[in-house]
Design an enzyme around this catalytic site. Structure first.
Site, PDB file in Angstrom:
ATOM      1  CB  CYS A 158       1.806  -0.346   6.392  1.00  0.00           C
ATOM      2  SG  CYS A 158       0.279   0.892   6.932  1.00  0.00           S
TER       3      CYS A 158
ATOM      4  NE  ARG B  97      -2.830   3.917   5.767  1.00  0.00           N
ATOM      5  CZ  ARG B  97      -2.319   3.297   4.796  1.00  0.00           C
ATOM      6  NH1 ARG B  97      -1.233   2.772   5.372  1.00  0.00           N
ATOM      7  NH2 ARG B  97      -2.661   3.440   3.854  1.00  0.00           N
TER       8      ARG B  97
END
Length: 207
Positions: free
Chosen positions: A53, A130
């Site tokens: 990320c 996600r």
């Protein structure tokens, strides 16, 4: 986080209104409905200081001007606190050389994640968070993508999908495989005379 709609733990679908919410972020309080009139890309990640990320956020930060040019707001989310977000933004700047200017929302109760169907009531953590939601200026979800925690999203693909959605949204055309800005589009089958050899797949110039 304060929701302004009834929260249901189910997966959202394309064509449904994006659930409204109000929450704290790294740039101040955010209410999703106040972003109407612009496209919004709303994306989640499992936690701050995660390696995959971090690379996603750094690249989004580097290319934010491209999203700005498309009148699109970027909006991140994780379960971590606002203070953790601030520290992570600083670490991304110092380690990866990218200045994250778009808001990152805190969701410690996972209420937003549950409202968007990213995690269910039985989830003890946010590892399923996600997801990316492409929301049009009217607040309607136009596309959803989901990635596992160990594979990064492609910012180039996010831009490509956004441009395709904006191009075909108000037109009677379709975007073919791998379509990129300026390339030919497709006519819907109903617009093509069936006596043509290419009646099922005819290209037209992009506007």
């Amino acid at each position: 986080m304060e929701s302004t709609q009834k929260t249901e733990c189910r997966s959202l679908r394309i064509g449904e209104p994006a659930p409204d919410f109000r929450a704290r972020s790294t740039t101040g309080e955010i209410q999703l409905s106040k972003l109407r009139g612009r496209w919004v890309i709303f994306f989640s990640h499992p936690a701050d200081f995660t390696p995959v990320c971090s690379t996603e956020f750094a690249e989004l930060a580097r290319r934010q001007s491209e999203f700005d040019a498309l009148e699109t707001s970027l909006l991140g989310l994780s379960v971590d606190s606002l203070y953790a977000h601030m520290a992570w933004v600083r670490a991304i700047r110092e380690t990866l050389g990218a200045e994250v200017r778009f808001p990152i929302i805190e969701d410690p109760s996972m209420a937003v994640g549950r409202a968007y169907g990213m995690i269910d009531e039985q989830s003890a953590d946010s590892m399923a968070m996600r997801s990316t939601f492409f929301i049009d200026p009217d607040g309607v979800i136009r596309a959803i993508t989901c990635y596992p925690h160990n594979v990064g999203r492609s910012v180039e693909e996010m831009l490509r999908l956004l441009k395709a959605l904006q191009t075909v949204g108000g037109a009677q055309t379709l975007a073919p495989e791998g379509w990129r800005e300026g390339q030919p589009l497709l006519c819907p089958p109903s617009d093509i005379a069936e006596d043509r050899q290419d009646w099922f797949c005819r290209f037209v110039d992009a506007p």
